[in-house]
Design an enzyme around this catalytic site. Structure first.
Site, PDB file in Angstrom:
ATOM      1  N   HIS A 103      -4.416  -0.298 -26.042  1.00  0.00           N
ATOM      2  CA  HIS A 103      -4.306   0.879 -26.912  1.00  0.00           C
ATOM      3  C   HIS A 103      -4.103   2.096 -26.031  1.00  0.00           C
ATOM      4  O   HIS A 103      -4.633   2.174 -24.918  1.00  0.00           O
ATOM      5  CB  HIS A 103      -5.589   1.056 -27.745  1.00  0.00           C
ATOM      6  CG  HIS A 103      -5.400   1.976 -28.905  1.00  0.00           C
ATOM      7  ND1 HIS A 103      -5.504   3.344 -28.776  1.00  0.00           N
ATOM      8  CD2 HIS A 103      -5.060   1.734 -30.183  1.00  0.00           C
ATOM      9  CE1 HIS A 103      -5.279   3.902 -29.953  1.00  0.00           C
ATOM     10  NE2 HIS A 103      -4.992   2.951 -30.831  1.00  0.00           N
TER      11      HIS A 103
ATOM     12  N   ASP B  37      -4.770  -4.116 -34.955  1.00  0.00           N
ATOM     13  CA  ASP B  37      -3.697  -4.993 -35.439  1.00  0.00           C
ATOM     14  C   ASP B  37      -3.952  -6.459 -35.147  1.00  0.00           C
ATOM     15  O   ASP B  37      -3.339  -7.333 -35.749  1.00  0.00           O
ATOM     16  CB  ASP B  37      -2.366  -4.581 -34.796  1.00  0.00           C
ATOM     17  CG  ASP B  37      -1.948  -3.209 -35.275  1.00  0.00           C
ATOM     18  OD1 ASP B  37      -1.944  -2.274 -34.465  1.00  0.00           O
ATOM     19  OD2 ASP B  37      -1.680  -3.075 -36.484  1.00  0.00           O
TER      20      ASP B  37
HETATM   21  C1  SDX Z   1      -1.538   0.997 -32.994  1.00  0.00           C
HETATM   22  O1  SDX Z   1      -2.018   5.554 -31.202  1.00  0.00           O
HETATM   23  C2  SDX Z   1      -2.697   4.954 -32.147  1.00  0.00           C
HETATM   24  O2  SDX Z   1      -3.751   5.383 -32.552  1.00  0.00           O
HETATM   25  C3  SDX Z   1      -2.053   3.715 -32.695  1.00  0.00           C
HETATM   26  C4  SDX Z   1      -2.874   2.949 -33.727  1.00  0.00           C
HETATM   27  C5  SDX Z   1      -3.069   3.749 -34.978  1.00  0.00           C
HETATM   28  O3  SDX Z   1      -4.003   3.433 -35.709  1.00  0.00           O
HETATM   29  O4  SDX Z   1      -2.194   4.603 -35.275  1.00  0.00           O
HETATM   30  O5  SDX Z   1      -4.131   2.610 -33.204  1.00  0.00           O
HETATM   31  C6  SDX Z   1      -2.155   1.670 -34.147  1.00  0.00           C
HETATM   32  O6  SDX Z   1      -0.401   1.273 -32.720  1.00  0.00           O
HETATM   33  C7  SDX Z   1      -2.353   0.038 -32.167  1.00  0.00           C
HETATM   34  C8  SDX Z   1      -1.549  -0.527 -30.967  1.00  0.00           C
HETATM   35  C9  SDX Z   1      -0.690  -1.646 -31.509  1.00  0.00           C
HETATM   36  N1  SDX Z   1       0.256  -2.128 -30.481  1.00  0.00           N
HETATM   37  C10 SDX Z   1       0.130  -3.307 -29.899  1.00  0.00           C
HETATM   38  O7  SDX Z   1      -0.811  -4.081 -30.073  1.00  0.00           O
HETATM   39  C11 SDX Z   1       1.279  -3.693 -28.992  1.00  0.00           C
HETATM   40  C12 SDX Z   1       0.708  -4.228 -27.667  1.00  0.00           C
HETATM   41  N2  SDX Z   1       0.050  -3.144 -26.983  1.00  0.00           N
HETATM   42  C13 SDX Z   1       0.850  -2.481 -25.924  1.00  0.00           C
HETATM   43  O8  SDX Z   1       2.198  -2.318 -26.277  1.00  0.00           O
HETATM   44  C14 SDX Z   1       0.142  -1.238 -25.398  1.00  0.00           C
HETATM   45  O9  SDX Z   1      -1.183  -1.539 -25.242  1.00  0.00           O
HETATM   46  C15 SDX Z   1       0.238   0.069 -26.145  1.00  0.00           C
HETATM   47  C16 SDX Z   1       1.650   0.438 -26.453  1.00  0.00           C
HETATM   48  C17 SDX Z   1      -0.546   0.012 -27.427  1.00  0.00           C
HETATM   49  C18 SDX Z   1      -0.315   1.121 -25.222  1.00  0.00           C
HETATM   50  O10 SDX Z   1       0.510   1.114 -24.103  1.00  0.00           O
HETATM   51  P1  SDX Z   1       0.115   1.965 -22.824  1.00  0.00           P
HETATM   52  O11 SDX Z   1      -0.204   3.369 -23.199  1.00  0.00           O
HETATM   53  O12 SDX Z   1       1.136   1.720 -21.759  1.00  0.00           O
HETATM   54  O13 SDX Z   1      -1.242   1.257 -22.391  1.00  0.00           O
HETATM   55  P2  SDX Z   1      -1.977   1.546 -21.066  1.00  0.00           P
HETATM   56  O14 SDX Z   1      -1.441   2.768 -20.388  1.00  0.00           O
HETATM   57  O15 SDX Z   1      -3.427   1.483 -21.341  1.00  0.00           O
HETATM   58  O16 SDX Z   1      -1.557   0.269 -20.158  1.00  0.00           O
HETATM   59  C19 SDX Z   1      -2.255   0.067 -18.958  1.00  0.00           C
HETATM   60  C20 SDX Z   1      -1.595  -1.130 -18.331  1.00  0.00           C
HETATM   61  C21 SDX Z   1      -0.087  -0.981 -18.171  1.00  0.00           C
HETATM   62  O17 SDX Z   1       0.257  -1.735 -17.017  1.00  0.00           O
HETATM   63  P3  SDX Z   1       0.537  -0.921 -15.627  1.00  0.00           P
HETATM   64  O18 SDX Z   1       1.635   0.066 -15.918  1.00  0.00           O
HETATM   65  O19 SDX Z   1      -0.784  -0.242 -15.285  1.00  0.00           O
HETATM   66  O20 SDX Z   1       0.956  -1.996 -14.664  1.00  0.00           O
HETATM   67  O21 SDX Z   1      -1.792  -2.291 -19.143  1.00  0.00           O
HETATM   68  C22 SDX Z   1      -0.543  -2.821 -19.532  1.00  0.00           C
HETATM   69  C23 SDX Z   1       0.471  -1.695 -19.363  1.00  0.00           C
HETATM   70  O22 SDX Z   1       1.745  -2.241 -19.114  1.00  0.00           O
HETATM   71  N3  SDX Z   1      -0.657  -3.235 -20.929  1.00  0.00           N
HETATM   72  C24 SDX Z   1      -0.497  -4.488 -21.359  1.00  0.00           C
HETATM   73  C25 SDX Z   1      -0.725  -4.434 -22.748  1.00  0.00           C
HETATM   74  N4  SDX Z   1      -1.013  -3.175 -23.106  1.00  0.00           N
HETATM   75  C26 SDX Z   1      -0.963  -2.434 -21.969  1.00  0.00           C
HETATM   76  N5  SDX Z   1      -0.171  -5.627 -20.708  1.00  0.00           N
HETATM   77  C27 SDX Z   1      -0.088  -6.755 -21.482  1.00  0.00           C
HETATM   78  N6  SDX Z   1      -0.299  -6.764 -22.826  1.00  0.00           N
HETATM   79  C28 SDX Z   1      -0.626  -5.650 -23.483  1.00  0.00           C
HETATM   80  N7  SDX Z   1      -0.821  -5.676 -24.813  1.00  0.00           N
END
Ligand code: SDX
Length: 464
Positions: A322, A379
């Site tokens: 998240h 989700d």
């Molecule tokens: C919602 O904003 C909100 O409030 C949204 C929401 C709402 O109610 O409106 O809560 C609803 O959108 C929930 C999120 C739903 N999406 C997913 O489940 C899709 C999978 N999640 C990822 O796409 C991701 O976690 C995000 C998009 C949600 C957040 O992405 P970020 O901001 O890049 O996350 P981060 O900065 O904390 O990531 C840290 C690291 C990164 O790697 P590095 O760049 O440090 O190497 O963790 C990795 C990311 O690439 N990472 C994941 C991951 N989520 C983050 N790696 C594998 N699987 C994942 N799901």
């Protein structure tokens, strides 16, 4: 009362008391930037005068360190896994009240009195029908259209019908538009599902609750009575509460930015629906189920966890991580309990849930997910419950949009009533070409640097 006197100033809790000193180590210049404290959570540095004083912008792609506004609606503490709506913890609201109460709370700032609740529930019920000509829009879509495509189109088209609630400067019209959107979203969403089946649309029934009405519009047929399962209705109501609002997420920020240009509320919410559709945002619940179906069996979990950690692989573990929560998403905790309750009470044996539980257990022990603080989000479980309640996968994000509409419209209303609001206009760090003179086409040489569109004509022109 003129509009000017109705614009409410959302006063920071404390007047400007402290400041940050910003020093440009390149030039030695310094600037004092005031800080502002809210009621809880991080204070902010007020940079509104920074560019005028210093000629520099701040840089924050994705706005992850930027407060785009001041708001009283929702507070999130991502490190502690806290979510408050107007100060009330989400788990208390989910356990102790219903979605209509939460809608009133988000719109008006307080939980309704018994009289206020009765009036609000009745008002919403009486706005659930669609204009008969709007219903004809559906026949313009192919039956296989994704229901979110239909939601974007039909919600945007509300602007063409309800002209008496599009004057954003009139508080009464703003409230009527808010009620219409909250009331009509279940009808619009259910009709998208019925249209995909080729089944007739039903009219809403005003004596039913909001969630009961949604279930009936979705699953009833004119040829027989439809019995509403109270367990299902209660679970659906709780799911809508858990999706109602979430601070300045991507779709809510989209609605605020669209609304800042004084676009009408129906167009703004249509923009929010479009943003929510993305799998990185609200589309994740559908993506979770598709991912679990692709994983299929427990023995394949490790392969997918490996893909999620592979920097060369753009696979993400849907339903995990998240932008804000670096602790458990409090909504996911409630959703997890509800998931087990619903499946047990309905006697549903869902191997997908068992697979999801195993995936969650393994992921939460995996160093990569622990180090990056990636926890199941709202989700991860919502899709499993919704499938158990009988909703098809491609309707999951539609249900998210039905729940989130009140959050979008509450923020839209707050923005318009705030004396701070102005048309949104972020700036940029320009890294493009420096000024150059025009070259007539006869003088332009073909460069080896392929344009990003060269794949359209098959790559290198010289190969023609
Ligand atoms: C919602 O904003 C909100 O409030 C949204 C929401 C709402 O109610 O409106 O809560 C609803 O959108 C929930 C999120 C739903 N999406 C997913 O489940 C899709 C999978 N999640 C990822 O796409 C991701 O976690 C995000 C998009 C949600 C957040 O992405 P970020 O901001 O890049 O996350 P981060 O900065 O904390 O990531 C840290 C690291 C990164 O790697 P590095 O760049 O440090 O190497 O963790 C990795 C990311 O690439 N990472 C994941 C991951 N989520 C983050 N790696 C594998 N699987 C994942 N799901």
């Amino acid at each position: 009362m003129t509009e000017a006197t109705q614009r409410k100033r959302i006063e920071p809790v404390q007047a400007v008391r402290h400041s940050f000193t910003l020093t440009d180590n390149e030039t030695g210049e310094s600037w004092e930037l005031p800080t502002i404290h809210g009621s809880i959570g991080p204070k902010v540095i007020d940079i509104r005068k920074l560019y005028g004083q210093s000629g520099v912008f701040t840089y924050d792609p994705g706005f992850t360190s930027t407060a785009s506004c001041s708001s009283e609606i929702t507070y999130i503490d991502g490190d502690k896994g806290i979510l408050l709506h107007r100060g009330y913890p989400i788990d208390q609201l989910a356990e102790k009240t219903d979605f209509m109460d939460v809608c009133y709370l988000l719109l008006h700032g307080e939980l309704p009195s018994p009289e206020e609740k009765s009036d609000f529930d009745t008002n919403i019920s009486q706005h659930t029908m669609l204009h008969e000509q709007l219903v004809r829009f559906y026949s313009g879509f192919v039956r296989s259209a994704h229901p979110m495509a239909i939601m974007v189109g039909v919600v945007g088209a509300l602007s063409a019908f309800y002209h008496d609630s599009t004057n954003i400067k009139d508080p009464m019209q703003r409230m009527v538009a808010a009620h219409r959107l909250i009331a009509k979203m279940p009808t619009i969403g259910a009709y998208a599902f019925k249209y995909s089946l080729g089944q007739p649309f039903l009219y809403p029934e005003n004596q039913l609750s909001y969630s009961e009405n949604l279930l009936r519009l979705m699953f009833a047929v004119p040829t027989e009575d439809y019995e509403i399962n109270p367990i299902v209705a209660r679970a659906l109501d709780r799911i809508l509460i858990l999706h109602a609002d979430h601070e300045q997420n991507a779709s809510t920020s989209t609605v605020r930015l669209a609304g800042s240009s004084q676009a009408n509320p129906f167009a703004c919410v249509a923009a929010g629906i479009a943003s929510l559709w993305g799998p990185a945002h609200g589309g994740a619940n559908e993506a979770v189920l598709n991912m679990l179906d692709e994983i299929g069996t427990r023995d394949r979990i490790s392969k997918y966890l490996g893909k999620a950690q592979d920097p060369e692989d753009n696979f993400r573990l849907m339903g995990f991580g998240h932008r804000v929560y670096k602790n458990h998403d409090p909504r996911a905790k409630v959703m997890r309990v509800t998931c087990h309750e619903v499946l047990n009470e309905l006697g549903v044996q869902d191997p997908t849930l068992e697979l999801a539980m195993e995936l969650e257990r393994i992921a939460l022990e995996d160093d990569y997910f622990v180090e990056k603080k990636l926890y199941p989000n709202v989700d991860f479980y919502s899709g499993i419950i919704l499938r158990a309640l009988g909703f098809p996968t491609n309707m999951f994000t539609v249900l998210f949009s039905i729940g989130r509409t009140v959050g979008w419209i509450a923020h839209w209303k707050e923005m318009l009533e705030s004396s701070e609001s102005k048309i949104g206009r972020p700036r940029q760090l320009y890294v493009g070409n420096e000024p150059r003179d025009f070259t007539a086409v006869a003088q332009r040489e073909h460069t080896e640097k392929k344009s990003s569109w060269s794949w359209l004509w098959g790559g290198n022109r010289n190969s023609d």
